[in-house]
Scaffold this motif. Sequence first.
Motif, PDB file in Angstrom:
ATOM      1  N   VAL A 116      62.299  26.171 -19.752  1.00  0.00           N
ATOM      2  CA  VAL A 116      63.772  26.908 -19.168  1.00  0.00           C
ATOM      3  C   VAL A 116      63.888  26.088 -17.667  1.00  0.00           C
ATOM      4  O   VAL A 116      65.153  26.020 -17.684  1.00  0.00           O
ATOM      5  CB  VAL A 116      63.559  28.331 -19.009  1.00  0.00           C
ATOM      6  CG1 VAL A 116      64.692  28.963 -18.298  1.00  0.00           C
ATOM      7  CG2 VAL A 116      63.758  28.952 -20.461  1.00  0.00           C
ATOM      8  N   MET A 117      62.790  25.923 -17.135  1.00  0.00           N
ATOM      9  CA  MET A 117      63.064  25.342 -15.747  1.00  0.00           C
ATOM     10  C   MET A 117      63.641  23.774 -16.107  1.00  0.00           C
ATOM     11  O   MET A 117      64.403  23.315 -15.175  1.00  0.00           O
ATOM     12  CB  MET A 117      61.659  25.223 -14.994  1.00  0.00           C
ATOM     13  CG  MET A 117      61.372  26.413 -14.476  1.00  0.00           C
ATOM     14  SD  MET A 117      59.801  26.292 -13.679  1.00  0.00           S
ATOM     15  CE  MET A 117      60.107  25.551 -11.947  1.00  0.00           C
ATOM     16  N   THR A 118      63.267  23.013 -17.035  1.00  0.00           N
ATOM     17  CA  THR A 118      63.748  21.697 -17.076  1.00  0.00           C
ATOM     18  C   THR A 118      65.286  21.770 -17.661  1.00  0.00           C
ATOM     19  O   THR A 118      65.869  21.149 -17.320  1.00  0.00           O
ATOM     20  CB  THR A 118      62.744  21.170 -18.326  1.00  0.00           C
ATOM     21  OG1 THR A 118      61.597  20.818 -17.836  1.00  0.00           O
ATOM     22  CG2 THR A 118      63.182  19.482 -18.317  1.00  0.00           C
ATOM     23  N   GLY A 119      65.345  22.854 -18.466  1.00  0.00           N
ATOM     24  CA  GLY A 119      66.786  22.959 -19.107  1.00  0.00           C
ATOM     25  C   GLY A 119      67.791  23.309 -17.772  1.00  0.00           C
ATOM     26  O   GLY A 119      68.817  22.955 -17.892  1.00  0.00           O
ATOM     27  N   SER A 120      67.237  24.065 -16.697  1.00  0.00           N
ATOM     28  CA  SER A 120      68.125  24.326 -15.722  1.00  0.00           C
ATOM     29  C   SER A 120      68.106  23.235 -14.968  1.00  0.00           C
ATOM     30  O   SER A 120      69.428  23.155 -14.312  1.00  0.00           O
ATOM     31  CB  SER A 120      67.178  25.467 -14.674  1.00  0.00           C
ATOM     32  OG  SER A 120      67.036  26.702 -15.687  1.00  0.00           O
ATOM     33  N   LEU A 121      67.374  22.390 -14.771  1.00  0.00           N
ATOM     34  CA  LEU A 121      67.358  21.253 -14.042  1.00  0.00           C
ATOM     35  C   LEU A 121      68.672  20.154 -14.631  1.00  0.00           C
ATOM     36  O   LEU A 121      69.429  19.669 -13.878  1.00  0.00           O
ATOM     37  CB  LEU A 121      66.168  20.315 -13.931  1.00  0.00           C
ATOM     38  CG  LEU A 121      66.160  19.099 -13.267  1.00  0.00           C
ATOM     39  CD1 LEU A 121      66.552  19.247 -11.747  1.00  0.00           C
ATOM     40  CD2 LEU A 121      64.726  18.201 -13.354  1.00  0.00           C
ATOM     41  N   ALA A 122      68.594  20.268 -15.946  1.00  0.00           N
ATOM     42  CA  ALA A 122      69.529  19.524 -16.723  1.00  0.00           C
ATOM     43  C   ALA A 122      71.075  19.971 -16.207  1.00  0.00           C
ATOM     44  O   ALA A 122      71.873  19.390 -15.946  1.00  0.00           O
ATOM     45  CB  ALA A 122      69.629  19.556 -18.254  1.00  0.00           C
ATOM     46  N   VAL A 123      71.039  21.291 -16.262  1.00  0.00           N
ATOM     47  CA  VAL A 123      72.493  22.030 -15.786  1.00  0.00           C
ATOM     48  C   VAL A 123      72.948  21.744 -14.536  1.00  0.00           C
ATOM     49  O   VAL A 123      73.962  21.544 -14.145  1.00  0.00           O
ATOM     50  CB  VAL A 123      72.232  23.480 -16.131  1.00  0.00           C
ATOM     51  CG1 VAL A 123      73.494  24.218 -15.677  1.00  0.00           C
ATOM     52  CG2 VAL A 123      72.177  23.888 -17.551  1.00  0.00           C
ATOM     53  N   ALA A 124      71.761  21.756 -13.223  1.00  0.00           N
ATOM     54  CA  ALA A 124      72.282  21.538 -12.105  1.00  0.00           C
ATOM     55  C   ALA A 124      72.615  20.215 -11.867  1.00  0.00           C
ATOM     56  O   ALA A 124      73.520  19.923 -10.992  1.00  0.00           O
ATOM     57  CB  ALA A 124      70.819  21.956 -11.280  1.00  0.00           C
ATOM     58  N   ALA A 125      71.960  19.327 -12.567  1.00  0.00           N
ATOM     59  CA  ALA A 125      72.258  17.955 -12.442  1.00  0.00           C
ATOM     60  C   ALA A 125      73.888  17.648 -12.880  1.00  0.00           C
ATOM     61  O   ALA A 125      74.447  16.861 -12.404  1.00  0.00           O
ATOM     62  CB  ALA A 125      71.336  16.927 -13.008  1.00  0.00           C
ATOM     63  N   MET A 126      74.034  18.078 -14.137  1.00  0.00           N
ATOM     64  CA  MET A 126      75.380  18.098 -14.698  1.00  0.00           C
ATOM     65  C   MET A 126      76.287  18.726 -13.756  1.00  0.00           C
ATOM     66  O   MET A 126      77.677  18.121 -13.546  1.00  0.00           O
ATOM     67  CB  MET A 126      75.537  18.533 -15.954  1.00  0.00           C
ATOM     68  CG  MET A 126      76.835  18.560 -16.701  1.00  0.00           C
ATOM     69  SD  MET A 126      76.973  16.606 -16.946  1.00  0.00           S
ATOM     70  CE  MET A 126      76.011  16.367 -18.242  1.00  0.00           C
ATOM     71  N   THR A 127      76.144  19.896 -13.155  1.00  0.00           N
ATOM     72  CA  THR A 127      77.241  20.334 -12.174  1.00  0.00           C
ATOM     73  C   THR A 127      77.015  19.774 -10.974  1.00  0.00           C
ATOM     74  O   THR A 127      78.280  19.452 -10.384  1.00  0.00           O
ATOM     75  CB  THR A 127      76.728  21.926 -11.960  1.00  0.00           C
ATOM     76  OG1 THR A 127      75.396  21.892 -11.280  1.00  0.00           O
ATOM     77  CG2 THR A 127      76.741  22.840 -13.166  1.00  0.00           C
TER      78      THR A 127
END
Length: 173
Positions: A116-127
Motif C-alpha cells: 500500500v505504501m508503494t501504491g501510495s507513492l505511485a498516486v503521489a507521483a501522478m498527482t
Amino acid sequence: HGVRPDLMVKLRQPTFVVGVAAALITAVLASTASFIASVPGRSRLWLWLPAPAVVVWMSTIGYGCLTDWVSIGPNGMSPGETARCFATLAITGIPLSLAMLLMLRYVARLAPTAIVMTGSLAVAAMTSAALSLFHPLDATVMIVMWNVGVAVVLMVFSGLYGRRLSGWVAPKG
C-alpha cells in the motif's frame, strides 16, 4: 481550468521536463512494483524498483526550491491559488487512490503495509505530474509542501493503516 497557459514555455525548460518525466516514471514503476510484489512468491525487493526515479523526482523539486525560492513574489501566495492547487491534487489523487486500493485489495494481504505504501507513492507521483501540468503558478515551496507532504502523509497513513484498510476493502471469506 485546463492545462497551464505557459505549458509550451515550460516544456522547453529541462528541469521542468525532467521533473514531470521523473514523476510519471515514478508513478509507473511504483505501481508496477506494488503489483509484482503482491504476487505470492515474488521477492519484496521489487518494492525498490521506483527508488532511482524517486531520487530524480525529488532532486528536481529540490533544485527548483534552490533556484526559484523567491519566485512567489513580495505579496506571497493568494488563497485562490492554494485552493486551485489543492483541488488539482484532490481531483487527481482521490480517484487514483480509490482505483489503486480496489486493484490491490486482495493481493495486499501478503504484505499490506509495503504494498500500500508503494501504491501510495505511485498516486503521489501522478498527482505531482498533474500539478505540474495543470497548475499555472511556479511556487516550488508550495509544490514541495503539497507533493512531498501528501506523499509522506499517504505513505505514513498506508504504513499505519494498510493492513486494516486492505481488510476492509477485501474482507476475508
